[in-house]
Design a protein around this motif. Structure first.
Motif, PDB file in Angstrom:
ATOM      1  N   UNK A  73       1.259  -1.514   5.533  1.00 31.75           N
ATOM      2  CA  UNK A  73       0.919  -2.219   6.762  1.00 31.75           C
ATOM      3  C   UNK A  73       0.289  -3.559   6.408  1.00 31.75           C
ATOM      4  N   UNK A  74       0.780  -4.654   7.012  1.00 31.32           N
ATOM      5  CA  UNK A  74       0.187  -5.971   6.821  1.00 31.32           C
ATOM      6  C   UNK A  74      -1.024  -6.088   7.746  1.00 31.32           C
ATOM      7  N   UNK A  75      -2.199  -6.370   7.164  1.00 30.46           N
ATOM      8  CA  UNK A  75      -3.390  -6.484   8.011  1.00 30.46           C
ATOM      9  C   UNK A  75      -3.865  -7.915   8.161  1.00 30.46           C
ATOM     10  N   UNK A  76      -3.382  -8.820   7.315  1.00 29.89           N
ATOM     11  CA  UNK A  76      -3.692 -10.236   7.467  1.00 29.89           C
ATOM     12  C   UNK A  76      -2.442 -11.049   7.128  1.00 29.89           C
ATOM     13  N   UNK A  77      -2.170 -12.060   7.915  1.00 27.87           N
ATOM     14  CA  UNK A  77      -1.002 -12.906   7.670  1.00 27.87           C
ATOM     15  C   UNK A  77      -1.442 -14.363   7.512  1.00 27.87           C
ATOM     16  N   UNK A  78      -0.746 -15.053   6.631  1.00 29.09           N
ATOM     17  CA  UNK A  78      -0.946 -16.484   6.489  1.00 29.09           C
ATOM     18  C   UNK A  78      -2.312 -16.923   5.997  1.00 29.09           C
ATOM     19  N   UNK A  79      -2.925 -16.140   5.106  1.00 26.23           N
ATOM     20  CA  UNK A  79      -4.231 -16.548   4.578  1.00 26.23           C
ATOM     21  C   UNK A  79      -4.024 -17.529   3.420  1.00 26.23           C
ATOM     22  N   UNK A  80      -4.894 -18.536   3.298  1.00 24.73           N
ATOM     23  CA  UNK A  80      -4.694 -19.585   2.277  1.00 24.73           C
ATOM     24  C   UNK A  80      -4.989 -19.095   0.861  1.00 24.73           C
ATOM     25  N   UNK A  81      -4.169 -19.517  -0.086  1.00 26.98           N
ATOM     26  CA  UNK A  81      -4.350 -19.161  -1.488  1.00 26.98           C
ATOM     27  C   UNK A  81      -4.987 -20.322  -2.249  1.00 26.98           C
ATOM     28  N   UNK A  82      -5.266 -20.089  -3.510  1.00 27.16           N
ATOM     29  CA  UNK A  82      -5.946 -21.099  -4.336  1.00 27.16           C
ATOM     30  C   UNK A  82      -5.113 -22.365  -4.513  1.00 27.16           C
ATOM     31  N   UNK A  83      -3.775 -22.246  -4.449  1.00 31.53           N
ATOM     32  CA  UNK A  83      -2.890 -23.385  -4.691  1.00 31.53           C
ATOM     33  C   UNK A  83      -2.278 -23.925  -3.403  1.00 31.53           C
ATOM     34  N   UNK A  84      -3.035 -23.770  -2.305  1.00 31.82           N
ATOM     35  CA  UNK A  84      -2.652 -24.345  -1.001  1.00 31.82           C
ATOM     36  C   UNK A  84      -1.363 -23.751  -0.432  1.00 31.82           C
ATOM     37  N   UNK A  85      -1.085 -22.494  -0.783  1.00 35.77           N
ATOM     38  CA  UNK A  85       0.022 -21.767  -0.183  1.00 35.77           C
ATOM     39  C   UNK A  85      -0.540 -20.780   0.847  1.00 35.77           C
ATOM     40  N   UNK A  86       0.325 -19.990   1.435  1.00 33.39           N
ATOM     41  CA  UNK A  86      -0.088 -18.952   2.387  1.00 33.39           C
ATOM     42  C   UNK A  86       0.432 -17.599   1.902  1.00 33.39           C
ATOM     43  N   UNK A  87      -0.315 -16.548   2.186  1.00 33.33           N
ATOM     44  CA  UNK A  87       0.136 -15.225   1.773  1.00 33.33           C
ATOM     45  C   UNK A  87      -0.273 -14.190   2.807  1.00 33.33           C
ATOM     46  N   UNK A  88       0.363 -13.036   2.765  1.00 31.98           N
ATOM     47  CA  UNK A  88      -0.013 -11.897   3.610  1.00 31.98           C
ATOM     48  C   UNK A  88      -0.705 -10.848   2.754  1.00 31.98           C
ATOM     49  N   UNK A  89      -1.624 -10.124   3.347  1.00 31.60           N
ATOM     50  CA  UNK A  89      -2.316  -9.043   2.650  1.00 31.60           C
ATOM     51  C   UNK A  89      -1.880  -7.718   3.253  1.00 31.60           C
ATOM     52  N   UNK A  90      -1.469  -6.793   2.385  1.00 31.11           N
ATOM     53  CA  UNK A  90      -0.878  -5.531   2.822  1.00 31.11           C
ATOM     54  C   UNK A  90      -1.657  -4.340   2.271  1.00 31.11           C
ATOM     55  N   UNK A  91      -1.872  -3.338   3.116  1.00 35.54           N
ATOM     56  CA  UNK A  91      -2.551  -2.114   2.685  1.00 35.54           C
ATOM     57  C   UNK A  91      -1.584  -0.938   2.709  1.00 35.54           C
ATOM     58  N   UNK A  92      -1.809  -0.002   1.793  1.00 32.67           N
ATOM     59  CA  UNK A  92      -1.068   1.260   1.760  1.00 32.67           C
ATOM     60  C   UNK A  92      -2.035   2.350   2.177  1.00 32.67           C
ATOM     61  N   UNK A  93      -1.609   3.222   3.095  1.00 26.06           N
ATOM     62  CA  UNK A  93      -2.491   4.224   3.689  1.00 26.06           C
ATOM     63  C   UNK A  93      -1.984   5.619   3.326  1.00 26.06           C
ATOM     64  N   UNK A  94      -2.870   6.429   2.770  1.00 25.34           N
ATOM     65  CA  UNK A  94      -2.546   7.799   2.364  1.00 25.34           C
ATOM     66  C   UNK A  94      -3.365   8.768   3.211  1.00 25.34           C
ATOM     67  N   UNK A  95      -2.697   9.767   3.777  1.00 28.60           N
ATOM     68  CA  UNK A  95      -3.395  10.783   4.570  1.00 28.60           C
ATOM     69  C   UNK A  95      -2.976  12.168   4.087  1.00 28.60           C
ATOM     70  N   UNK A  96      -3.796  13.190   4.342  1.00 30.34           N
ATOM     71  CA  UNK A  96      -3.410  14.548   3.946  1.00 30.34           C
ATOM     72  C   UNK A  96      -2.075  14.942   4.574  1.00 30.34           C
ATOM     73  N   UNK A  97      -1.207  15.542   3.775  1.00 29.80           N
ATOM     74  CA  UNK A  97       0.125  15.931   4.256  1.00 29.80           C
ATOM     75  C   UNK A  97      -0.003  16.973   5.368  1.00 29.80           C
ATOM     76  N   UNK A  98       0.755  16.778   6.449  1.00 27.86           N
ATOM     77  CA  UNK A  98       0.720  17.701   7.575  1.00 27.86           C
ATOM     78  C   UNK A  98      -0.629  17.710   8.273  1.00 27.86           C
ATOM     79  N   UNK A  99      -1.310  16.593   8.243  1.00 30.87           N
ATOM     80  CA  UNK A  99      -2.680  16.525   8.765  1.00 30.87           C
ATOM     81  C   UNK A  99      -2.712  16.808  10.263  1.00 30.87           C
ATOM     82  N   UNK A 100      -3.523  17.796  10.652  1.00 34.66           N
ATOM     83  CA  UNK A 100      -3.715  18.113  12.068  1.00 34.66           C
ATOM     84  C   UNK A 100      -5.047  17.562  12.593  1.00 34.66           C
ATOM     85  N   UNK A 101      -5.866  17.032  11.680  1.00 36.09           N
ATOM     86  CA  UNK A 101      -7.146  16.435  12.089  1.00 36.09           C
ATOM     87  C   UNK A 101      -6.897  14.964  12.397  1.00 36.09           C
TER      88      UNK A 101
END
Length: 307
Positions: free
Chosen positions: A1-29
């Motif tokens: 999931x991308x949680x931030x888009x177009x954030x400035x980098x050190x060399x004056x470019x733009x980048x997106x920041x993406x997270x990976x989310x892990x949950x218990x398999x078959x989670x009912x909670x």
């Protein structure tokens, strides 16, 4: 999931920041789980993400929602920093503060979307190895008035990146595996955030105390002066923070002699104790089967072995 888009980098470019989310398999909670955000290392120069699927899958098996944190990396001359070349002090320090900004932004994002992720907004723990651990510590203990003026002018205040500015960016506990604080002991004042530290005493990249980074370099003039975990532990105790320190006698920077399963057990146990108000300040000395510095001796280790 991308949680931030177009954030400035050190060399004056733009980048997106993406997270990976892990949950218990078959989670009912669907609500109220504890969350661990884990940051990779890489000296704020690159993304060292190998093995994180194992880390986070293990944490999910223990009942946590585990999130791989993302942050901007890279800086001028970053490709030669580990070779002891370039103005590492100036360039890496600014990169570290970008990491602190992104860590604060992700904590706010996760807390604001707690219902979506099925987590308790008061059970958000931030962990990391090396620079990732530095993100957890720096985002917790640095305030805007402690950011060097030149860096603040370049990248803005610590809370300037990301959304949900009215949401707290303070973690409920932090875990640093050989992660430094990019600053002096005086930068640390009590934040009422429990802390878990782990570091090897023969760390070739991060000093044990408040010294120049990359002690393997012959010339450290252009290296930042940083706090290793022993200095962090002593200062955190001094200001009255609850802190536990696992010291690996003869361990190097990759002091994972326990193995991933045992490390995850220790991290999740720390979070569990924090949740139940049972966490206490203290230390444990671990003697690995093989030393990274067999020609060095450590009196406190010898005392522990005699016990």
């Amino acid at each position: 999931e991308v949680f931030l888009t177009g954030v400035p980098t050190w060399n004056n470019q733009k980048t997106n920041l993406q997270i990976d989310i892990y949950t218990p398999q078959g989670d009912q909670v669907k609500t109220g789980r504890a969350c661990i955000i884990f940051y990779y290392g890489g000296a704020w120069a690159s993304k060292m993400k190998t093995g994180f699927d194992v880390f986070n899958s293990e944490l999910a098996m223990r009942g946590y929602v585990a999130i791989t944190g993302d942050y901007r990396v890279g800086f001028k001359q970053s490709n030669v920093a580990l070779l002891c070349m370039g103005d590492v002090e100036t360039n890496m320090t600014e990169a570290a503060f970008r990491g602190f900004q992104d860590t604060k932004a992700l904590i706010r994002h996760v807390r604001a979307n707690a219902a979506k992720y099925g987590i308790d907004p008061n059970k958000i723990y931030v962990a990391g190895g090396s620079a990732g651990g530095g993100n957890a510590v720096g985002a917790t203990y640095f305030q805007d008035n402690e950011v060097p003026d030149s860096i603040k002018k370049s990248i803005g205040p610590l809370e300037s990146i990301g959304n949900y500015k009215n949401v707290s960016s303070k973690a409920n506990g932090i875990i640093s595996l050989a992660g430094p604080l990019m600053g002096a002991p005086s930068a640390i004042e009590k934040q009422n955030v429990p802390v878990y530290l782990l570091q090897g005493q023969c760390d070739e990249l991060i000093p044990w105390n408040y010294e120049k980074a990359f002690p393997h370099c012959k010339n450290t003039d252009k290296m930042p002066t940083i706090m290793g975990c022993n200095a962090l532990y002593e200062r955190l105790k001094q200001v009255g923070e609850t802190v536990w320190f696992d010291k690996v006698c003869g361990g190097g920077h990759g002091s994972f002699e326990w193995g991933m399963v045992e490390l995850n057990r220790r991290m999740s146990n720390f979070c569990y104790l924090v949740m139940n108000n049972q966490m206490k300040t203290g230390e444990f000395i671990f003697i690995p089967e093989k030393s990274s510095c067999p020609n060095q001796t450590f009196p406190e280790c010898e005392k522990w072995m005699k016990k």
